[in-house]
Design an enzyme around this catalytic site. Structure first.
Site, PDB file in Angstrom:
ATOM      1  N   HIS A  39      -4.603   0.548  -5.547  1.00  0.00           N
ATOM      2  CA  HIS A  39      -5.331  -0.395  -6.404  1.00  0.00           C
ATOM      3  C   HIS A  39      -6.299   0.387  -7.292  1.00  0.00           C
ATOM      4  CE1 HIS A  39      -4.123  -4.053  -4.115  1.00  0.00           C
ATOM      5  NE2 HIS A  39      -4.029  -3.187  -3.124  1.00  0.00           N
ATOM      6  N   TYR A  86       4.186  -1.678   3.261  1.00  0.00           N
ATOM      7  CA  TYR A  86       3.853  -2.540   4.402  1.00  0.00           C
ATOM      8  C   TYR A  86       4.359  -3.956   4.145  1.00  0.00           C
ATOM      9  CZ  TYR A  86      -0.094  -3.859   1.422  1.00  0.00           C
ATOM     10  OH  TYR A  86      -0.871  -4.277   0.375  1.00  0.00           O
ATOM     11  N   TYR A  92      -4.418  -0.831   6.130  1.00  0.00           N
ATOM     12  CA  TYR A  92      -5.729  -0.756   5.477  1.00  0.00           C
ATOM     13  C   TYR A  92      -6.844  -0.695   6.506  1.00  0.00           C
ATOM     14  CZ  TYR A  92      -3.819  -2.178   0.906  1.00  0.00           C
ATOM     15  OH  TYR A  92      -3.141  -2.238  -0.279  1.00  0.00           O
ATOM     16  N   ARG A 133       5.440  -4.679   0.397  1.00  0.00           N
ATOM     17  CA  ARG A 133       4.808  -4.111  -0.792  1.00  0.00           C
ATOM     18  C   ARG A 133       5.287  -2.679  -0.981  1.00  0.00           C
ATOM     19  NH1 ARG A 133       0.613  -5.360  -3.549  1.00  0.00           N
ATOM     20  NH2 ARG A 133       2.108  -4.817  -5.149  1.00  0.00           N
ATOM     21  N   HIS A 166       1.420   1.591  -3.071  1.00  0.00           N
ATOM     22  CA  HIS A 166       0.601   1.353  -4.269  1.00  0.00           C
ATOM     23  C   HIS A 166      -0.851   1.707  -4.011  1.00  0.00           C
ATOM     24  CE1 HIS A 166       0.155  -2.362  -1.931  1.00  0.00           C
ATOM     25  NE2 HIS A 166      -1.036  -2.455  -2.480  1.00  0.00           N
TER      26      HIS A 166
END
Lengths: 206, 242
Positions: free
Chosen positions: B162, B147, B108, B157, B160
């Site tokens: 959000h 990640y 991120y 995870r 995905h």
């Protein structure tokens, strides 16, 4: 056999996660991408009524401030009108009624400036005391939490508020009352949200 | 006359419970008391409204909205598209949809993310758009990478994105996550598994949509979002003040 109703099911919620700022407040995540970030100005320059600031912490079950929380506020203007066609009346040009804040990453403090909302119509002819609707999301919160901010200096209106009165445990009503202070001539309301444990804030299933 | 009334009660058993032992962060961040049921008032049936003046046309194109001129982010180019509907299967038009995600390496662009995978200089990782009059939305982006995260020692995870959606009333406000068909990490994810019902979990998995793919260019996934529906007031139980 029976006929099918064929309603859809609501999309299930998932946590906003630790990086909610990237999507909803990218400046705080550390980069500029949008011409304008949304939710920074709730009331706008033309809103009538008393200018106030609301501040607080969101605290977890261990008593520690939650530093990666995001809060959204939704409120009526000083005359008790929401900027929405299903609320009767007009609001001032530029009054959004909605704002979004994140906490300081080091301290967990959050705060926003707005105008104090007016009383709004309740169900069956009742009157709701002035309040700000608050929605809290964060890592570890699986479904956004809805609560309301009421004001300490509206004791009479609060006493007859139909929503506060629906809370069976009278002592828990106090968790929704923001405490008033003055700072440098400005009215500041303190509203700490306690997610869990002693004096847990009342949350609503709306 | 029939006017829209209250929102249908939220099915709390379809959503994840506040506390899930396997998603450790939720344990200290979950209320112990039950939420108090409120019948809708004007405060819940109204909500913020957004218009095209609030956003820019490029905001829904994550391939371009942070890339240097003539460059683009690394990763699988995808279209994420679908409709925002309510539980009555009616489209929700002109509503704000915001997304955020990791880059193709699972990193991120956030000062708190310290994962080994590198930041992509051409990828911001956020987008937003308004649904059209049919409730339709689309984004162009790269498929995010999986990640690792600190929960159990070796949790990962699934890929995905959000998703944040408003609807017309504050009672519809929703944040969720979109996963991708075929990802073996979905079934292992403690956050996915906070949702008790398998069909509900399946509602978060976007389907590979070959019909929406742009040949030789961008592959597509379809992800419909459902917000709470409203009852019609057939009888005299209209909300006061409306």
């Amino acid at each position: 056999m029976v006929q099918q109703l064929n309603y859809l099911k609501e999309t299930p919620s998932q946590t906003a996660g630790p990086y909610v700022h990237i999507g909803l407040a990218p400046g705080a995540a550390g980069f500029d991408i949008y011409e304008q970030e949304l939710g920074h100005d709730i009331a706008g320059p033309n809103a009538k009524g008393q200018r106030i600031r609301v501040e607080g912490l969101v605290v977890d079950g261990t008593g520690s401030p939650i530093k990666d929380v995001l809060l959204e506020a939704w409120q009526a203007n000083g005359a008790g009108v929401y900027p929405h066609p299903e609320s009767s009346g007009d609001t001032e040009e530029g009054f959004r009624g909605w704002g979004r804040v994140i906490t300081n990453f080091e301290t967990g403090e959050w705060g926003f400036d707005t105008v104090k909302p007016g009383a709004t119509p309740g169900r069956s002819g009742s009157v709701q005391a002035p309040h700000i609707n608050l929605w809290v999301v964060a890592r570890g919160i699986n479904l956004g939490l809805n609560t309301r901010i009421y004001f300490e200096d509206e004791a009479e209106a609060n006493a007859s508020d139909p929503v506060l009165n629906v809370i069976e445990w009278e002592k828990r009503r106090a968790t929704l009352i923001a405490k008033r202070t003055e700072r440098d001539g400005q009215t500041v309301y303190r509203f700490d949200v306690k997610i869990q444990g002693e004096e847990e804030t009342v949350f609503f299933d709306i | 006359m029939s006017a829209p009334g209250e929102f249908y009660q939220r099915d709390r058993l379809w959503h994840p419970p506040a506390k899930s032992q396997s998603y450790k962060t939720s344990v200290a961040r979950s209320p112990q008391y039950s939420a108090i049921s409120l019948e809708n008032t004007v405060s819940e049936i109204t909500g913020p409204r957004f218009g095209h003046a609030d956003i820019d046309p490029i905001d829904n194109d994550l391939l371009r909205n942070y890339a240097k001129e003539g460059e683009s982010p690394i990763g699988e180019r995808i279209i994420l598209h679908g409709r925002v509907l309510d539980e009555n299967a009616r489209p929700v038009p002109n509503t704000l949809v915001e997304i955020w995600q990791a880059n193709a390496g699972g990193r991120y662009r956030h000062k708190k993310d310290t994962y080994l995978a590198p930041i992509d200089p051409n990828f911001g990782g956020c987008g937003r758009t308004l649904t059209d009059e049919n409730g339709y939305y689309y984004f162009r982006t790269v498929k995010p990478g999986a990640y690792p995260w600190r929960n159990w020692v070796n949790d990962w995870r699934p890929a995905h994105i959000h998703v944040s959606v408003f609807g017309t009333g504050f009672a519809q406000r929703l944040i969720s996550q979109c996963y991708f068909e075929g990802d073996p990490l979905i079934a292992k994810c403690p956050i996915v598994n906070t949702i008790p019902d398998q069909a509900a979990r399946g509602q978060l998995v976007a389907a590979l949509d070959m019909n929406a793919t742009i040949p030789l260019d961008t592959i597509a996934y379809k992800f419909d979002i459902v917000l709470r529906g409203r009852r019609s007031t057939l009888f005299e139980n209209r909300l006061e003040g409306n």
